[in-house]
Design an enzyme around this catalytic site. Structure first.
Site, PDB file in Angstrom:
ATOM      1  N   SER A 149       0.869  -1.187   0.000  1.00 46.45           N
ATOM      2  CA  SER A 149       0.000   0.000   0.000  1.00 46.45           C
ATOM      3  C   SER A 149       0.899   1.229   0.000  1.00 46.45           C
ATOM      4  CB  SER A 149      -0.865  -0.001   1.269  1.00 46.45           C
ATOM      5  OG  SER A 149      -1.559   1.226   1.417  1.00 46.45           O
ATOM      6  N   TYR A 201      -2.206  -0.513  10.340  1.00 48.07           N
ATOM      7  CA  TYR A 201      -2.266  -0.922   8.924  1.00 48.07           C
ATOM      8  C   TYR A 201      -0.956  -0.512   8.229  1.00 48.07           C
ATOM      9  CZ  TYR A 201      -4.023  -1.095   4.061  1.00 48.07           C
ATOM     10  OH  TYR A 201      -4.210  -1.352   2.724  1.00 48.07           O
TER      11      TYR A 201
HETATM   12  N1  NAD Z   1      -8.674  -0.692  -2.044  1.00 47.05           N
HETATM   13  C1  NAD Z   1      -7.733   0.119  -1.607  1.00 47.05           C
HETATM   14  O1  NAD Z   1      -7.961   1.319  -1.503  1.00 47.05           O
HETATM   15  C2  NAD Z   1      -6.362  -0.419  -1.263  1.00 47.05           C
HETATM   16  C3  NAD Z   1      -5.306   0.481  -1.171  1.00 47.05           C
HETATM   17  C4  NAD Z   1      -4.045   0.005  -0.862  1.00 47.05           C
HETATM   18  C5  NAD Z   1      -3.827  -1.331  -0.661  1.00 47.05           C
HETATM   19  N2  NAD Z   1      -4.878  -2.199  -0.751  1.00 47.05           N
HETATM   20  C6  NAD Z   1      -4.601  -3.615  -0.508  1.00 47.05           C
HETATM   21  O2  NAD Z   1      -5.063  -4.369  -1.602  1.00 47.05           O
HETATM   22  C7  NAD Z   1      -5.407  -5.695  -1.157  1.00 47.05           C
HETATM   23  C8  NAD Z   1      -6.782  -6.073  -1.663  1.00 47.05           C
HETATM   24  O3  NAD Z   1      -7.699  -5.138  -1.152  1.00 47.05           O
HETATM   25  P1  NAD Z   1      -9.113  -4.834  -1.817  1.00 47.05           P
HETATM   26  O4  NAD Z   1      -9.250  -3.375  -1.862  1.00 47.05           O
HETATM   27  O5  NAD Z   1      -9.288  -5.633  -3.055  1.00 47.05           O
HETATM   28  O6  NAD Z   1     -10.023  -5.363  -0.633  1.00 47.05           O
HETATM   29  P2  NAD Z   1     -11.416  -6.157  -0.633  1.00 47.05           P
HETATM   30  O7  NAD Z   1     -11.898  -6.040   0.767  1.00 47.05           O
HETATM   31  O8  NAD Z   1     -12.271  -5.709  -1.744  1.00 47.05           O
HETATM   32  O9  NAD Z   1     -10.934  -7.650  -0.923  1.00 47.05           O
HETATM   33  C9  NAD Z   1     -10.080  -8.315  -0.023  1.00 47.05           C
HETATM   34  C10 NAD Z   1     -10.364  -9.803  -0.083  1.00 47.05           C
HETATM   35  O10 NAD Z   1      -9.501 -10.437   0.869  1.00 47.05           O
HETATM   36  C11 NAD Z   1     -10.269 -11.416   1.561  1.00 47.05           C
HETATM   37  N3  NAD Z   1      -9.696 -11.627   2.900  1.00 47.05           N
HETATM   38  C12 NAD Z   1      -9.672 -10.755   3.928  1.00 47.05           C
HETATM   39  N4  NAD Z   1      -9.096 -11.317   4.996  1.00 47.05           N
HETATM   40  C13 NAD Z   1      -8.762 -12.587   4.640  1.00 47.05           C
HETATM   41  C14 NAD Z   1      -8.158 -13.669   5.319  1.00 47.05           C
HETATM   42  N5  NAD Z   1      -7.784 -13.559   6.600  1.00 47.05           N
HETATM   43  N6  NAD Z   1      -7.964 -14.830   4.651  1.00 47.05           N
HETATM   44  C15 NAD Z   1      -8.364 -14.965   3.358  1.00 47.05           C
HETATM   45  N7  NAD Z   1      -8.965 -13.974   2.670  1.00 47.05           N
HETATM   46  C16 NAD Z   1      -9.155 -12.795   3.295  1.00 47.05           C
HETATM   47  C17 NAD Z   1     -11.673 -10.836   1.650  1.00 47.05           C
HETATM   48  O11 NAD Z   1     -12.646 -11.841   1.880  1.00 47.05           O
HETATM   49  C18 NAD Z   1     -11.808 -10.137   0.309  1.00 47.05           C
HETATM   50  O12 NAD Z   1     -12.384 -10.979  -0.672  1.00 47.05           O
HETATM   51  C19 NAD Z   1      -5.291  -5.670   0.372  1.00 47.05           C
HETATM   52  O13 NAD Z   1      -4.057  -6.243   0.762  1.00 47.05           O
HETATM   53  C20 NAD Z   1      -5.325  -4.196   0.690  1.00 47.05           C
HETATM   54  O14 NAD Z   1      -4.682  -3.879   1.908  1.00 47.05           O
HETATM   55  C21 NAD Z   1      -6.146  -1.782  -1.046  1.00 47.05           C
END
Ligand code: NAD
Length: 257
Positions: A144, A157
Protein backbone atom coordinates in the site's frame (compact mmCIF):
# COMPACT_ATOMS: atom_id res chain seq x y z
CA UNK A 1 1.56 -9.56 -21.82
CA UNK A 2 0.27 -13.15 -21.98
CA UNK A 3 0.21 -15.82 -19.28
CA UNK A 4 -0.61 -18.82 -21.49
CA UNK A 5 -0.06 -22.08 -19.64
CA UNK A 6 1.17 -20.30 -16.51
CA UNK A 7 -0.30 -21.17 -13.13
CA UNK A 8 -1.23 -18.07 -11.15
CA UNK A 9 -2.26 -18.14 -7.48
CA UNK A 10 -4.23 -15.15 -6.15
CA UNK A 11 -5.24 -14.69 -2.51
CA UNK A 12 -8.17 -12.46 -1.64
CA UNK A 13 -9.75 -13.51 -4.94
CA UNK A 14 -13.41 -13.14 -3.94
CA UNK A 15 -13.50 -9.36 -4.24
CA UNK A 16 -11.77 -6.10 -5.10
CA UNK A 17 -8.45 -6.35 -6.90
CA UNK A 18 -8.42 -10.14 -6.41
CA UNK A 19 -11.60 -10.98 -8.34
CA UNK A 20 -10.61 -8.67 -11.19
CA UNK A 21 -7.12 -10.22 -11.25
CA UNK A 22 -8.70 -13.67 -11.51
CA UNK A 23 -10.66 -12.52 -14.56
CA UNK A 24 -7.81 -10.67 -16.28
CA UNK A 25 -5.08 -13.31 -15.70
CA UNK A 26 -7.54 -15.98 -16.87
CA UNK A 27 -8.39 -14.02 -20.02
CA UNK A 28 -4.64 -13.76 -20.68
CA UNK A 29 -4.33 -17.56 -20.69
CA UNK A 30 -3.42 -18.36 -17.07
CA UNK A 31 -4.64 -21.37 -15.10
CA UNK A 32 -5.93 -19.95 -11.84
CA UNK A 33 -5.62 -21.12 -8.23
CA UNK A 34 -7.96 -18.91 -6.23
CA UNK A 35 -8.00 -18.32 -2.48
CA UNK A 36 -10.22 -16.39 -0.10
CA UNK A 37 -11.94 -16.88 3.27
CA UNK A 38 -15.27 -15.98 1.63
CA UNK A 39 -16.15 -19.41 0.21
CA UNK A 40 -19.37 -18.33 -1.53
CA UNK A 41 -17.73 -15.34 -3.18
CA UNK A 42 -14.80 -17.49 -4.24
CA UNK A 43 -17.13 -20.04 -5.86
CA UNK A 44 -18.93 -17.30 -7.82
CA UNK A 45 -15.67 -15.81 -9.10
CA UNK A 46 -14.29 -19.25 -10.04
CA UNK A 47 -17.48 -20.28 -11.88
CA UNK A 48 -17.48 -17.08 -13.92
CA UNK A 49 -14.07 -17.82 -15.44
CA UNK A 50 -13.88 -19.45 -18.85
CA UNK A 51 -10.38 -20.90 -18.40
CA UNK A 52 -9.03 -23.56 -16.02
CA UNK A 53 -9.45 -22.58 -12.39
CA UNK A 54 -9.55 -24.23 -8.97
CA UNK A 55 -10.38 -22.66 -5.64
CA UNK A 56 -9.75 -23.44 -1.99
CA UNK A 57 -11.33 -21.39 0.78
CA UNK A 58 -9.35 -20.62 3.92
CA UNK A 59 -7.79 -18.00 6.14
CA UNK A 60 -4.37 -16.59 5.20
CA UNK A 61 -3.43 -16.44 8.90
CA UNK A 62 -3.18 -20.26 8.86
CA UNK A 63 0.31 -21.30 7.67
CA UNK A 64 -0.93 -24.77 6.61
CA UNK A 65 -3.48 -23.18 4.24
CA UNK A 66 -0.67 -21.71 2.11
CA UNK A 67 0.97 -25.12 1.77
CA UNK A 68 -2.41 -26.55 0.71
CA UNK A 69 -2.73 -23.84 -1.97
CA UNK A 70 0.75 -24.54 -3.35
CA UNK A 71 0.03 -28.29 -3.32
CA UNK A 72 -3.22 -27.62 -5.19
CA UNK A 73 -1.36 -25.65 -7.88
CA UNK A 74 1.12 -28.50 -8.30
CA UNK A 75 -1.39 -31.35 -8.31
CA UNK A 76 -3.92 -29.62 -10.60
CA UNK A 77 -1.58 -27.80 -12.96
CA UNK A 78 1.89 -29.23 -12.34
CA UNK A 79 3.63 -26.07 -11.11
CA UNK A 80 3.28 -22.59 -9.64
CA UNK A 81 4.55 -19.74 -11.83
CA UNK A 82 3.08 -16.63 -10.20
CA UNK A 83 1.68 -15.87 -6.75
CA UNK A 84 -0.12 -12.64 -5.90
CA UNK A 85 -0.41 -12.24 -2.14
CA UNK A 86 -3.29 -9.83 -2.08
CA UNK A 87 -5.71 -10.76 0.76
CA UNK A 88 -5.91 -8.00 3.31
CA UNK A 89 -8.01 -5.96 5.70
CA UNK A 90 -7.93 -2.34 6.77
CA UNK A 91 -8.47 -0.87 10.22
CA UNK A 92 -10.98 1.82 11.16
CA UNK A 93 -9.46 5.34 11.18
CA UNK A 94 -8.29 5.78 14.76
CA UNK A 95 -5.44 7.30 16.71
CA UNK A 96 -2.95 4.81 18.12
CA UNK A 97 -4.22 4.98 21.75
CA UNK A 98 -7.81 4.37 20.60
CA UNK A 99 -6.98 1.29 18.50
CA UNK A 100 -8.20 -1.95 20.07
CA UNK A 101 -5.16 -4.24 20.60
CA UNK A 102 -7.08 -7.32 19.43
CA UNK A 103 -8.04 -5.58 16.20
CA UNK A 104 -4.46 -4.36 15.76
CA UNK A 105 -3.22 -7.93 16.19
CA UNK A 106 -5.69 -9.16 13.58
CA UNK A 107 -4.44 -6.56 11.08
CA UNK A 108 -0.85 -7.71 11.68
CA UNK A 109 -1.90 -11.37 11.43
CA UNK A 110 -3.77 -10.97 8.13
CA UNK A 111 -1.82 -8.23 6.34
CA UNK A 112 1.74 -9.08 7.45
CA UNK A 113 1.86 -12.66 8.74
CA UNK A 114 -0.49 -13.76 5.94
CA UNK A 115 2.15 -12.66 3.42
CA UNK A 116 5.00 -14.14 5.48
CA UNK A 117 3.30 -17.56 5.63
CA UNK A 118 2.56 -17.33 1.89
CA UNK A 119 6.23 -16.68 1.11
CA UNK A 120 7.26 -19.59 3.34
CA UNK A 121 5.11 -21.95 1.27
CA UNK A 122 5.74 -20.45 -2.19
CA UNK A 123 9.48 -19.64 -2.30
CA UNK A 124 10.90 -23.16 -1.79
CA UNK A 125 8.76 -24.81 -4.49
CA UNK A 126 9.48 -22.01 -6.96
CA UNK A 127 13.23 -22.15 -6.23
CA UNK A 128 13.30 -25.92 -6.48
CA UNK A 129 11.61 -25.86 -9.88
CA UNK A 130 14.13 -23.23 -11.06
CA UNK A 131 16.97 -25.47 -9.91
CA UNK A 132 15.49 -28.54 -11.65
CA UNK A 133 14.15 -26.98 -14.87
CA UNK A 134 15.47 -23.40 -15.03
CA UNK A 135 11.93 -21.98 -15.03
CA UNK A 136 11.74 -18.63 -13.22
CA UNK A 137 8.78 -17.54 -11.09
CA UNK A 138 7.37 -14.29 -9.74
CA UNK A 139 5.68 -13.20 -6.53
CA UNK A 140 3.73 -9.95 -6.22
CA UNK A 141 2.82 -8.77 -2.73
CA UNK A 142 0.09 -6.17 -2.45
CA UNK A 143 1.32 -3.57 0.00
CA UNK A 144 0.00 0.00 0.00
CA UNK A 145 1.06 3.63 -0.15
CA UNK A 146 0.69 3.21 3.63
CA UNK A 147 3.64 0.81 3.36
CA UNK A 148 5.88 3.62 2.12
CA UNK A 149 4.87 6.70 4.11
CA UNK A 150 3.35 7.42 7.51
CA UNK A 151 -0.45 7.23 7.58
CA UNK A 152 -2.11 9.12 10.42
CA UNK A 153 -5.09 7.24 11.92
CA UNK A 154 -4.05 4.07 10.09
CA UNK A 155 -0.92 3.31 12.12
CA UNK A 156 -1.21 -0.44 12.57
CA UNK A 157 -2.27 -0.92 8.92
CA UNK A 158 0.74 1.22 7.89
CA UNK A 159 3.01 -0.84 10.15
CA UNK A 160 1.75 -4.09 8.59
CA UNK A 161 2.19 -2.75 5.04
CA UNK A 162 5.70 -1.38 5.81
CA UNK A 163 6.34 -4.93 6.96
CA UNK A 164 5.15 -6.29 3.62
CA UNK A 165 7.63 -3.99 1.86
CA UNK A 166 10.38 -5.27 4.17
CA UNK A 167 9.44 -8.88 3.44
CA UNK A 168 9.39 -8.15 -0.30
CA UNK A 169 12.85 -6.59 -0.39
CA UNK A 170 14.33 -9.29 1.87
CA UNK A 171 12.78 -12.17 -0.10
CA UNK A 172 14.02 -10.60 -3.36
CA UNK A 173 17.54 -10.52 -1.94
CA UNK A 174 17.35 -14.10 -0.62
CA UNK A 175 15.98 -15.51 -3.90
CA UNK A 176 17.77 -13.37 -6.52
CA UNK A 177 19.94 -16.34 -7.52
CA UNK A 178 17.14 -18.85 -7.13
CA UNK A 179 14.94 -17.70 -10.00
CA UNK A 180 12.19 -16.00 -8.00
CA UNK A 181 11.50 -12.31 -8.47
CA UNK A 182 9.59 -10.70 -5.59
CA UNK A 183 8.01 -7.26 -5.97
CA UNK A 184 5.36 -5.20 -4.22
CA UNK A 185 2.55 -3.09 -5.66
CA UNK A 186 1.58 -0.12 -3.51
CA UNK A 187 -1.83 1.37 -4.33
CA UNK A 188 -3.31 4.40 -2.61
CA UNK A 189 -7.08 4.42 -2.12
CA UNK A 190 -8.76 2.53 -4.96
CA UNK A 191 -12.34 1.80 -5.77
CA UNK A 192 -13.01 -1.58 -4.06
CA UNK A 193 -15.24 -2.83 -1.25
CA UNK A 194 -12.41 -2.02 1.13
CA UNK A 195 -12.74 1.65 0.22
CA UNK A 196 -16.56 1.62 0.21
CA UNK A 197 -16.69 -0.01 3.67
CA UNK A 198 -14.11 2.45 4.90
CA UNK A 199 -16.08 5.46 3.65
CA UNK A 200 -19.29 4.08 5.15
CA UNK A 201 -17.63 3.53 8.55
CA UNK A 202 -16.41 7.12 8.69
CA UNK A 203 -18.30 9.43 11.08
CA UNK A 204 -18.10 12.19 8.43
CA UNK A 205 -20.08 12.21 5.17
CA UNK A 206 -18.84 10.02 2.33
CA UNK A 207 -17.98 13.10 0.23
CA UNK A 208 -16.07 14.78 3.08
CA UNK A 209 -14.10 11.61 3.83
CA UNK A 210 -13.27 10.96 0.17
CA UNK A 211 -12.20 14.53 -0.34
CA UNK A 212 -9.95 14.32 2.74
CA UNK A 213 -8.42 11.10 1.37
CA UNK A 214 -7.63 12.61 -2.02
CA UNK A 215 -6.52 16.07 -0.82
CA UNK A 216 -2.79 15.20 -0.95
CA UNK A 217 -2.97 13.20 -4.20
CA UNK A 218 -1.62 15.19 -7.19
CA UNK A 219 -4.16 13.48 -9.48
CA UNK A 220 -6.86 14.34 -6.90
CA UNK A 221 -8.85 11.11 -7.16
CA UNK A 222 -8.98 7.51 -5.98
CA UNK A 223 -7.63 4.78 -8.26
CA UNK A 224 -9.62 2.40 -10.43
CA UNK A 225 -9.24 -1.34 -9.93
CA UNK A 226 -7.86 -1.90 -13.44
CA UNK A 227 -5.20 0.77 -12.94
CA UNK A 228 -3.84 -1.32 -10.05
CA UNK A 229 -4.30 -4.66 -11.83
CA UNK A 230 -2.20 -3.42 -14.79
CA UNK A 231 0.75 -2.80 -12.45
CA UNK A 232 0.30 -6.27 -10.93
CA UNK A 233 0.38 -7.87 -14.40
CA UNK A 234 3.57 -5.96 -15.23
CA UNK A 235 5.24 -7.10 -11.99
CA UNK A 236 4.15 -10.71 -12.60
CA UNK A 237 5.09 -10.90 -16.28
CA UNK A 238 8.03 -13.15 -17.21
CA UNK A 239 9.05 -10.47 -19.73
CA UNK A 240 9.76 -8.16 -16.79
CA UNK A 241 12.74 -10.35 -15.93
CA UNK A 242 15.22 -7.99 -14.20
CA UNK A 243 12.91 -6.20 -11.74
CA UNK A 244 12.97 -7.55 -8.20
CA UNK A 245 12.70 -6.06 -4.70
CA UNK A 246 10.80 -3.12 -6.24
CA UNK A 247 7.81 -1.24 -4.86
CA UNK A 248 5.52 -0.05 -7.65
CA UNK A 249 3.45 2.93 -6.53
CA UNK A 250 0.03 3.19 -8.15
CA UNK A 251 -1.19 6.20 -6.23
CA UNK A 252 -1.81 9.21 -8.48
CA UNK A 253 1.46 10.71 -7.22
CA UNK A 254 0.66 10.57 -3.48
CA UNK A 255 4.08 9.29 -2.44
CA UNK A 256 5.95 11.43 -5.00
CA UNK A 257 5.37 14.69 -3.11
N1 NAD B 1 -8.67 -0.69 -2.04
C1 NAD B 1 -7.73 0.12 -1.61
O1 NAD B 1 -7.96 1.32 -1.50
C2 NAD B 1 -6.36 -0.42 -1.26
C3 NAD B 1 -5.31 0.48 -1.17
C4 NAD B 1 -4.05 0.00 -0.86
C5 NAD B 1 -3.83 -1.33 -0.66
N2 NAD B 1 -4.88 -2.20 -0.75
C6 NAD B 1 -4.60 -3.61 -0.51
O2 NAD B 1 -5.06 -4.37 -1.60
C7 NAD B 1 -5.41 -5.69 -1.16
C8 NAD B 1 -6.78 -6.07 -1.66
O3 NAD B 1 -7.70 -5.14 -1.15
P1 NAD B 1 -9.11 -4.83 -1.82
O4 NAD B 1 -9.25 -3.38 -1.86
O5 NAD B 1 -9.29 -5.63 -3.06
O6 NAD B 1 -10.02 -5.36 -0.63
P2 NAD B 1 -11.42 -6.16 -0.63
O7 NAD B 1 -11.90 -6.04 0.77
O8 NAD B 1 -12.27 -5.71 -1.74
O9 NAD B 1 -10.93 -7.65 -0.92
C9 NAD B 1 -10.08 -8.31 -0.02
C10 NAD B 1 -10.36 -9.80 -0.08
O10 NAD B 1 -9.50 -10.44 0.87
C11 NAD B 1 -10.27 -11.42 1.56
N3 NAD B 1 -9.70 -11.63 2.90
C12 NAD B 1 -9.67 -10.75 3.93
N4 NAD B 1 -9.10 -11.32 5.00
C13 NAD B 1 -8.76 -12.59 4.64
C14 NAD B 1 -8.16 -13.67 5.32
N5 NAD B 1 -7.78 -13.56 6.60
N6 NAD B 1 -7.96 -14.83 4.65
C15 NAD B 1 -8.36 -14.97 3.36
N7 NAD B 1 -8.96 -13.97 2.67
C16 NAD B 1 -9.16 -12.80 3.29
C17 NAD B 1 -11.67 -10.84 1.65
O11 NAD B 1 -12.65 -11.84 1.88
C18 NAD B 1 -11.81 -10.14 0.31
O12 NAD B 1 -12.38 -10.98 -0.67
C19 NAD B 1 -5.29 -5.67 0.37
O13 NAD B 1 -4.06 -6.24 0.76
C20 NAD B 1 -5.33 -4.20 0.69
O14 NAD B 1 -4.68 -3.88 1.91
C21 NAD B 1 -6.15 -1.78 -1.05
Amino acid sequence: MRFDGKTVLVTGAAGGFGSRMAEVFSNLGARMVLSDMDGDGLRDVTRALSGDAVALAGDVTDPAYHHDLVDLAQTEFGALDVAVNNAGIVQPMQRIPDTDPALAQRVIDVDLMGVFYALQAQLPVMASRFEDEGTPAAIVNIASAAGLIGSPFLAIYAAAKHGVVGLTRSAAAEYGLKGVRVNAVCPSFANTTMLTDYLEASPKSREATQSALTRNIPMARVGQVDEVVQAILFAASAQNSFMTGETLSVDGGLTAV
